[in-house]
Design a protein around this motif. Structure first.
Motif: not given
Lengths: 196, 196
Positions: A155-156, A158-159, A162-163, A166-167, A186, A190
């Motif tokens: 999950t970490a 994935l975050i 994807h973050a 998002g750039i 960021m 994060l």
């Protein structure tokens, strides 16, 4: 229609790949044509084929250049003598800078790899899975060493990934903070989100 | 070819919208056809047109159902008597659950809205911008009240929204943690990443 204009230390092939990435990013791989690419480069389609065999070869070159670079960086980071959290931070900084400075290539690699032909497709997918597992592995080591809080490592990952992708919105936004500010913001969010 | 099978409290129109979202998610809006949708529903194309005027109307219904729900939730959260950080957390939990439970609709809304026709397109874009600004506004209040660390609010919004849309990978992954575990892990990382 003349010769391909090269800049800096780029070869003609590099310029072709760069422009192909721009085109694929803009129109999508499927909808892009070799004739169109030749036009963007200001050369005849026939000359383009002196450098590149097919559109499919271009996608392959773009995706594997990114994949090879990413693999080289995680190889390097895994073997560093620093904390796991610091490893995650270094990797994140690398990924953020990739999306800032090589936006088109990374974007195309991220979204259009599914159009790769075999055997490249299977190879790319295997690399992608292994890459994510290796990042999760670094996070799991950090959890064991109590540097990283007890979370689900995939999950970490994935975050984080994807973050970073998002750039894309940052590139498109009108009132941009600087690239350095983006990176620091960021990292701040994060990394402290992971820290124990 | 018979009648549309409805379930729970869904109307026939709800079922059509649900199946349309599945189809658009799978094949993309552009490549999807009304005849194909009728087939999935097990009815004649002519019957489909008794309920829905066009493919374009379906996209409009999907996107605005999501947009209206999101607007209603941020309206509600903005007026709650809780800390700004708690507001961000509630919003995040809502968004995470949306991606978990209404995956296809949210995905289609997120990726295919650009095919909306005017005047819906402009209206949707304005709502989207306003939505992001309002989330950034909550974060900025939190920074002023020293509940949230001093960060660039639009970057925090970018990280949050993209991390949430990454739940797509969770849906596709073979070894999944539970939805509740996913929610708690994401909240743990993102909220402590914002906390001062």
């Amino acid at each position: 229609m003349g010769k391909i204009v090269t800049k800096k230390n780029l070869t003609r092939k590099d310029v072709i790949i760069e422009k192909a990435a721009e085109l694929f990013k803009e129109k999508g791989y499927k909808a892009s044509g070799m004739r169109e690419l030749a036009e963007v480069l200001g050369i005849e389609a026939a000359s383009l084929y002196n450098h590149i065999k097919s559109k499919s070869e271009l996608l392959h070159l773009i995706c594997f250049e990114v994949a090879n670079k990413y693999t080289a960086v995680i190889d390097e980071i895994e073997h560093k003598d620093i904390s796991s959290l610091k490893k995650v931070e270094e990797l994140l900084r690398f990924l953020i800078n990739g999306m800032i400075n090589h936006y088109q290539q990374v974007y195309v690699c991220d979204r259009e790899w599914k159009y790769l032909e075999e055997p490249y497709l299977s190879n790319f997918q295997a690399q992608r899975r292994s890459y994510r597992k290796r990042i999760a592995g670094i996070i799991e080591q950090g959890i064991q060493k109590k540097e990283i809080k007890s979370i689900d490592a995939p999950t970490a990952v994935l975050i984080m990934l994807h973050a970073v992708s998002g750039i894309e919105s940052w590139h498109r936004s009108k009132q941009k903070i600087t690239a350095k500010e983006l990176e620091e913001n960021m990292i701040s969010i994060l990394i402290s989100g992971l820290k124990k």
